[in-house]
Design an enzyme around this catalytic site. Sequence first.
Site, short mmCIF file in Angstrom:
data_model
loop_
_atom_site.label_atom_id
_atom_site.label_comp_id
_atom_site.label_asym_id
_atom_site.label_seq_id
_atom_site.Cartn_x
_atom_site.Cartn_y
_atom_site.Cartn_z
N GLU A 1 0.98 -1.09 -0.10
CA GLU A 1 -0.05 0.16 0.00
C GLU A 1 0.86 1.20 0.13
O GLU A 1 1.86 1.22 -0.16
CB GLU A 1 -0.84 -0.16 1.14
CG GLU A 1 -1.91 -1.33 1.34
CD GLU A 1 -2.86 -1.60 2.32
OE1 GLU A 1 -3.14 -0.34 3.03
OE2 GLU A 1 -3.20 -2.52 2.61
N ARG B 1 -13.43 -8.23 1.26
CA ARG B 1 -12.16 -8.27 1.97
C ARG B 1 -12.06 -8.55 3.31
O ARG B 1 -13.33 -8.23 4.18
CB ARG B 1 -11.55 -6.64 1.69
CG ARG B 1 -11.60 -6.21 0.38
CD ARG B 1 -10.82 -6.97 -0.37
NE ARG B 1 -9.23 -6.76 0.05
CZ ARG B 1 -8.41 -5.76 -0.44
NH1 ARG B 1 -9.10 -4.91 -1.10
NH2 ARG B 1 -7.25 -5.69 -0.13
N LYS C 1 -0.78 3.88 -5.56
CA LYS C 1 0.11 2.56 -5.60
C LYS C 1 1.19 2.23 -6.98
O LYS C 1 1.62 1.30 -6.93
CB LYS C 1 -0.75 1.32 -5.40
CG LYS C 1 -1.67 1.33 -3.99
CD LYS C 1 -2.48 0.29 -3.96
CE LYS C 1 -3.62 0.31 -2.67
NZ LYS C 1 -4.34 -0.82 -2.70
#
Length: 283
Positions: free
Chosen positions: A3, A263, A60
């Site tokens: 990240e 997630r 990212k």
Amino acid sequence: MPELPEVQHTADSLGIQIAGARIARVERLDWTRMVETPSPDEFIRLLTGRQVRGWDRRAKWILLFLDDGWTLALHLRMSGSLTVHPAEAQPDKHTHLALRLEDGRQIFFLDPRKFGRARLLDSAGLAALDAAHGDEPLSDAFTVERLASLLRNRKRAIKPLLLDQSVIAGIGNIYADEALWRARIHPLRPAADLSAAEVAALHDGIRAALRQALANGGSTLRDYRNSYGAGGTNQEHFNAYDREGRPCPRCGATIIKTVVAQRGTHYCPACQAIPSATTNRRE
């Protein structure tokens, strides 16, 4: 997935080592689907002979600024890493892109899961990449007021909204969980229902979680290494993420793992409880 903190450390550790170097050739490209644009043949042709003039990070993406207005954009995705090696080093089977520099050194893009991506962009392509991503959460422009405007009228749950790269760039599963824990906000709360005080707490939580990770060299759970080959230590300081069944550092309740927007999501059921429906709407 690396990240913002991990990508920033990768960009910096890579850029410091190769700034000013010239790419002699593409030594290996054995997974052509890695290259999103242009075609693999054009990618190799246009990259050959380019000099690295600088570097940056956007969301990212790692950006290597080359001469003649080109930018090499690299995304690590789930398991990628970029490391610099001496001339005699041999890439292993998971190194799907290898660049040979004129001084003999090599850059290896190691990606066991083959999710990593590369783009060679002209100025228009770079502008399009920039426009596709939202606010940088550590920028001066990302104020409490700006976050409030991003959340206003959005009924989506707050966690998937934090993961949406077109809204806020660079936050992934780890730092969404950590930011929400710091702000005492349940991951399923509708974004528009957060009070002004909660928005301010979330703003602080996002920036604090990211800054702590940057200070600790990022989080290494499995694959992440910076371009010197060193891992981070931030995983030793998690408050919620990857702490299922362990006590909350703040209140002692047991951290729960659930699934939000497909997630894995960690939170404290006591500190991050969902309040009654009418007590917390923004004024």
